[in-house]
Structure formats: structure tokens, C-alpha cells
Design a protein around this motif. Structure first.
Motif, mmCIF file in Angstrom:
data_model
loop_
_atom_site.group_PDB
_atom_site.id
_atom_site.type_symbol
_atom_site.label_atom_id
_atom_site.label_comp_id
_atom_site.label_asym_id
_atom_site.label_seq_id
_atom_site.Cartn_x
_atom_site.Cartn_y
_atom_site.Cartn_z
ATOM 1 N N GLN A 1 -3.376 1.904 14.142
ATOM 2 C CA GLN A 1 -2.896 0.680 14.780
ATOM 3 C C GLN A 1 -1.964 1.053 15.922
ATOM 4 O O GLN A 1 -0.926 1.677 15.699
ATOM 5 C CB GLN A 1 -2.161 -0.197 13.764
ATOM 6 C CG GLN A 1 -3.063 -0.793 12.692
ATOM 7 C CD GLN A 1 -2.294 -1.642 11.695
ATOM 8 O OE1 GLN A 1 -1.245 -1.255 11.215
ATOM 9 N NE2 GLN A 1 -2.836 -2.812 11.380
ATOM 10 N N GLY A 2 -2.364 0.692 17.126
ATOM 11 C CA GLY A 2 -1.548 1.020 18.282
ATOM 12 C C GLY A 2 -1.312 2.506 18.431
ATOM 13 O O GLY A 2 -0.195 2.934 18.704
ATOM 14 N N ASP A 3 -2.338 3.287 18.211
ATOM 15 C CA ASP A 3 -2.282 4.751 18.308
ATOM 16 C C ASP A 3 -1.481 5.402 17.191
ATOM 17 O O ASP A 3 -1.249 6.612 17.218
ATOM 18 C CB ASP A 3 -1.701 5.204 19.664
ATOM 19 C CG ASP A 3 -2.580 4.787 20.841
ATOM 20 O OD1 ASP A 3 -3.811 4.763 20.656
ATOM 21 O OD2 ASP A 3 -2.027 4.488 21.908
ATOM 22 N N VAL A 4 -1.051 4.618 16.205
ATOM 23 C CA VAL A 4 -0.288 5.162 15.072
ATOM 24 C C VAL A 4 -1.192 5.207 13.848
ATOM 25 O O VAL A 4 -1.673 4.164 13.387
ATOM 26 C CB VAL A 4 0.955 4.307 14.777
ATOM 27 C CG1 VAL A 4 1.694 4.856 13.560
ATOM 28 C CG2 VAL A 4 1.860 4.247 15.993
ATOM 29 N N PRO A 5 -1.471 6.399 13.298
ATOM 30 C CA PRO A 5 -2.314 6.481 12.096
ATOM 31 C C PRO A 5 -1.573 5.962 10.877
ATOM 32 O O PRO A 5 -0.358 6.115 10.744
ATOM 33 C CB PRO A 5 -2.609 7.979 11.976
ATOM 34 C CG PRO A 5 -1.489 8.647 12.686
ATOM 35 C CD PRO A 5 -1.067 7.718 13.793
ATOM 36 N N ARG A 6 -2.328 5.334 9.961
ATOM 37 C CA ARG A 6 -1.759 4.752 8.752
ATOM 38 C C ARG A 6 -2.575 5.187 7.550
ATOM 39 O O ARG A 6 -3.797 5.048 7.530
ATOM 40 C CB ARG A 6 -1.776 3.226 8.862
ATOM 41 C CG ARG A 6 -1.073 2.499 7.729
ATOM 42 C CD ARG A 6 -1.440 1.020 7.746
ATOM 43 N NE ARG A 6 -2.751 0.794 7.127
ATOM 44 C CZ ARG A 6 -3.446 -0.333 7.266
ATOM 45 N NH1 ARG A 6 -2.987 -1.303 8.025
ATOM 46 N NH2 ARG A 6 -4.606 -0.480 6.657
ATOM 47 N N ASP A 7 -1.890 5.719 6.573
ATOM 48 C CA ASP A 7 -2.567 6.116 5.342
ATOM 49 C C ASP A 7 -2.761 4.900 4.443
ATOM 50 O O ASP A 7 -1.909 4.007 4.379
ATOM 51 C CB ASP A 7 -1.758 7.164 4.585
ATOM 52 C CG ASP A 7 -1.639 8.470 5.351
ATOM 53 O OD1 ASP A 7 -2.282 8.592 6.415
ATOM 54 O OD2 ASP A 7 -0.912 9.355 4.881
ATOM 55 N N ASP A 8 -3.888 4.879 3.738
ATOM 56 C CA ASP A 8 -4.166 3.832 2.752
ATOM 57 C C ASP A 8 -4.248 4.439 1.364
ATOM 58 O O ASP A 8 -4.713 5.573 1.195
ATOM 59 C CB ASP A 8 -5.481 3.122 3.061
ATOM 60 C CG ASP A 8 -5.324 2.002 4.074
ATOM 61 O OD1 ASP A 8 -4.205 1.797 4.565
ATOM 62 O OD2 ASP A 8 -6.331 1.335 4.379
ATOM 63 N N LEU A 9 -3.806 3.658 0.369
ATOM 64 C CA LEU A 9 -3.930 4.056 -1.032
ATOM 65 C C LEU A 9 -5.061 3.286 -1.684
ATOM 66 O O LEU A 9 -5.279 2.103 -1.388
ATOM 67 C CB LEU A 9 -2.637 3.789 -1.794
ATOM 68 C CG LEU A 9 -1.413 4.612 -1.419
ATOM 69 C CD1 LEU A 9 -0.242 4.220 -2.315
ATOM 70 C CD2 LEU A 9 -1.686 6.100 -1.531
ATOM 71 N N PHE A 10 -5.774 3.951 -2.576
ATOM 72 C CA PHE A 10 -6.825 3.332 -3.365
ATOM 73 C C PHE A 10 -6.223 3.005 -4.723
ATOM 74 O O PHE A 10 -5.747 3.889 -5.429
ATOM 75 C CB PHE A 10 -7.995 4.301 -3.517
ATOM 76 C CG PHE A 10 -9.163 3.758 -4.289
ATOM 77 C CD1 PHE A 10 -9.833 2.627 -3.853
ATOM 78 C CD2 PHE A 10 -9.606 4.397 -5.440
ATOM 79 C CE1 PHE A 10 -10.922 2.132 -4.549
ATOM 80 C CE2 PHE A 10 -10.695 3.919 -6.139
ATOM 81 C CZ PHE A 10 -11.361 2.781 -5.697
ATOM 82 N N MET A 11 -6.197 1.711 -5.079
ATOM 83 C CA MET A 11 -5.590 1.279 -6.332
ATOM 84 C C MET A 11 -6.648 0.648 -7.227
ATOM 85 O O MET A 11 -7.570 -0.032 -6.756
ATOM 86 C CB MET A 11 -4.449 0.288 -6.077
ATOM 87 C CG MET A 11 -3.338 0.830 -5.213
ATOM 88 S SD MET A 11 -1.872 -0.258 -5.125
ATOM 89 C CE MET A 11 -1.124 0.035 -6.744
ATOM 90 N N VAL A 12 -6.506 0.879 -8.517
ATOM 91 C CA VAL A 12 -7.510 0.444 -9.487
ATOM 92 C C VAL A 12 -6.818 -0.228 -10.665
ATOM 93 O O VAL A 12 -5.761 0.222 -11.117
ATOM 94 C CB VAL A 12 -8.336 1.652 -9.995
ATOM 95 C CG1 VAL A 12 -9.324 1.220 -11.071
ATOM 96 C CG2 VAL A 12 -9.070 2.318 -8.847
ATOM 97 N N ARG A 13 -7.459 -1.297 -11.177
ATOM 98 C CA ARG A 13 -7.005 -1.898 -12.432
ATOM 99 C C ARG A 13 -8.156 -1.941 -13.419
ATOM 100 O O ARG A 13 -9.264 -2.373 -13.085
ATOM 101 C CB ARG A 13 -6.476 -3.309 -12.227
ATOM 102 C CG ARG A 13 -5.922 -3.832 -13.570
ATOM 103 C CD ARG A 13 -5.727 -5.305 -13.686
ATOM 104 N NE ARG A 13 -5.602 -5.660 -15.100
ATOM 105 C CZ ARG A 13 -5.455 -6.897 -15.541
ATOM 106 N NH1 ARG A 13 -5.395 -7.899 -14.702
ATOM 107 N NH2 ARG A 13 -5.376 -7.142 -16.837
ATOM 108 N N ASP A 14 -7.896 -1.467 -14.627
ATOM 109 C CA ASP A 14 -8.852 -1.555 -15.728
ATOM 110 C C ASP A 14 -8.803 -2.976 -16.271
ATOM 111 O O ASP A 14 -7.808 -3.390 -16.870
ATOM 112 C CB ASP A 14 -8.475 -0.535 -16.804
ATOM 113 C CG ASP A 14 -9.414 -0.574 -18.009
ATOM 114 O OD1 ASP A 14 -10.328 -1.417 -18.031
ATOM 115 O OD2 ASP A 14 -9.218 0.242 -18.929
#
Length: 335
Positions: free
Chosen positions: A148-161
């Protein structure tokens, strides 16, 4: 408030609310505002017609929306992806988001899903805390998932059983802490880091920045015991197994602390005895810990519990310019 599947007549309200969310919380969306403005009306209509778009309403006003997306292949049909998810700011904290998410759980379960998944920006700690409260746990990370706007952003993968009950806070007494206890553990963890900053390998500021799911993950990986009184942790001590097969016989002790008002009652000794019993039952033959060479009171406590010093790491920790040594202490668990 009510939650229901969105209908064709909700398209304009959905479009306006989505634009609001993108403007106010761009970190929560993959679309830019420009893309959303140029998005064809039939794209939103198609989403609504698919039966996968849901809204929460205050009377007749749409105040939030959430989406579901199932898997097409037989081997992955037990999984349901959730997103986007948004509630307008003036309705956050009213229970609207909880009501919407619970409805999505119900729909997913009714469709035969046993697992709910989502992506969330790692920096979006408020959203992560909300999802953690509803049973989601972080399972992975994609670096630079979004730029976003040349700024990289990490994403987390979240899970619910979806087959598991939500974690709830446990009762009073001497017991092991679990995921539902994360708030009461967070409180005493911050207290110990502020009250005895030189006794731990982390600062209060570092811990305070941790999201709820990070705390929950740590609790679940640690055999964390505590004395809980009146819904508050007054003493704690934990251990975790050393990694790998060749170190599997060892455990490391962490987070030993008693709040000032509860000191003098022998709670720390009781907890250390419990740790030894717990680790022994799991086949460990040795517990280890690090303690500041200047911390004579803690060293005496550990010696009384059967620990002995086997070495010293010089200049081990640097607490705001105070550099000090740490002793390595070991407690054999076999006769």
C-alpha cells in the motif's frame, strides 16, 4: 440488531458502507478506493446473489457486513474462508461485530464446514484481538502480502476450529492457564515486567505491543501454571519443552513471579513444585532456568526448590544500560 443475508435492495447501502470502510480502514481491505469506485455494480450484485454476503442491521440501517467463500474441491470442502468483514466505527463495541461473526459461524457450520479461515494485516492488532477472542489462532504469515503506497504489509493467516468450544477463563485456584486466560495473564505479565524489569528478558513495552493471538499462542505452547484468586493471577511460573529430539528430555522455566501483595505465602515454591511434577510426568529429566546473578532472593528460592548453579553467562542482559550476568541453574527431576 439483526443479521441476515443481504438482498438486492441492500446493494446501494453495501456499496456506501464498503467505501466508508476503505476510506477509514484501508489496512482491512484489498481494494483501493479508486478500484471500489470503478467497480461495476454487477460485481456487488453478484456477491449478494451468491448468498455469501451478510449484513448486521440496526433497525433498517446496514451497519456492518461480512462475507463467506467455500471451497470447491471435495478434499477441502470442510474449509470456509471469511472476508471481507467490517462494522461502521460508531457501532464498534456495541456487540454488532460479535453478532455478525457468530452468524457467519452458524452459516458455515450449517453448510458443513468445520474450519473457518481468514487473512488479517499483522499490524491490525485490534482486529487480531477480536478474532482471537472468537477462537481464531494465527497459523502462518505471508510477507509483503499487500503493498500500500509502496509500503509492504505482512498478512497473518488465522484459523478457527468450528468443532471446538470457544476458550473461556478458568476458575480460581492453582491451575494451568489456557487460551481463555490470556487477559488475566497479560495483566500479571505487564506487572512483572514493570515491577521487576531486570528479572526478565523482555521489556514491558515489547510485551504490551503483542497482539492477543500472540499471547494466546505463547500460552498454548507453554505449560503455564498460576495461582488465581478472585479472577486475578497473583503468582505464576511456567516451563516449555526444549525443541528437537536430542533436547526433548529438558525443559526451560520462565515467568516466575508473585505479585507483591501475595508474597510471603510460599506460592512461588508451590508453583515450582508443580512445574517439576508436571515436567516429570511428561518424561523430562531436567528443568533449567536463567536468573540474574544479582537477584539473591530468587536464587535462594530456586535453591530451596532443588536448583543448583552450573554456570554464569557474563554480560547476558542489558536493561537500559545496566548490563549484568545471568546464572544458569538446573533442577534434576530423577532420583
Amino acid at each position: 440488531m439483526i443479521v441476515r443475508a443481504l438482498e438486492a435492495g441492500d446493494r446501494l447501502a453495501l456499496s456506501a458502507l464498503r467505501l466508508e470502510g476503505i476510506r477509514l480502514f484501508p489496512i482491512a481491505f484489498l481494494l483501493t478506493e479508486k478500484e471500489a469506485l470503478t467497480c461495476a455494480d454487477d460485481a456487488l450484485s453478484g456477491w449478494i446473489d451468491s448468498g455469501n454476503a451478510f449484513g448486521v442491521f440496526d433497525r433498517k440501517r446496514l451497519i456492518g457486513f461480512g462475507g463467506l467463500q467455500g471451497q470447491n474441491f471435495t478434499m477441502s470442502r470442510h474449509r470456509m474462508h471469511m472476508g471481507p468483514f467490517y462494522v461502521t466505527p460508531d457501532e464498534q463495541g456495541t456487540g454488532a461485530a460479535d453478532l455478525l461473526l457468530e452468524h457467519l459461524f452458524e452459516v458455515a457450520i450449517a453448510r458443513g464446514s468445520t474450519q473457518m479461515e481468514l487473512w488479517v494485516a499483522e499490524a491490525n492488532t485490534r482486529a487480531r484481538a477480536f478474532y482471537a477472542r472468537h477462537g481464531f489462532a494465527a497459523k502462518g504469515r505471508i510477507p509483503a502480502a499487500v503493498i500500500q503506497g509502496d509500503v509492504p504489509r505482512d498478512d497473518l493467516f488465522m484459523v478457527r476450529d468450528l468443532t471446538a468450544a470457544l476458550p473461556v477463563r478458568g476458575p480460581d485456584g492453582l491451575r494451568r492457564l489456557h487460551a481463555g486466560d490470556w487477559r488475566i495473564f497479560r495483566a500479571i505479565r505487564l506487572e512483572m515486567l514493570r515491577d521487576a524489569p531486570r528479572g526478565f528478558g523482555m521489556t514491558a513495552a515489547e510485551f504490551e505491543a503483542k497482539a492477543a493471538d500472540e499471547i494466546i499462542t505463547w500460552i498454548e505452547k507453554t505449560y503455564l501454571w498460576a495461582v488465581v484468586e478472585g479472577g486475578r493471577v497473583v503468582a505464576t511460573a511456567g516451563w516449555y519443552p526444549m525443541p528437537g529430539a536430542v533436547q526433548a528430555h529438558r525443559g526451560h522455566v520462565v515467568a516466575v513471579y508473585t505479585t507483591p501483595a501475595a508474597r510471603g505465602r510460599g506460592l512461588a515454591g508451590q508453583l515450582l513444585t508443580q512445574l517439576a511434577s508436571d515436567a516429570r510426568a511428561q518424561g523430562k529429566i531436567q528443568l533449567e532456568l536463567d536468573v540474574g546473578a544479582e537477584n539473591t532472593a530468587a536464587i535462594a528460592l530456586y535453591e530451596a526448590a532443588g536448583y543448583r548453579t552450573v554456570g554464569t553467562i557474563p554480560n547476558c542482559l542489558n536493561h537500559a544500560g545496566h548490563i549484568h550476568d545471568q546464572h544458569l541453574m538446573i533442577c534434576p527431576l530423577t532420583a
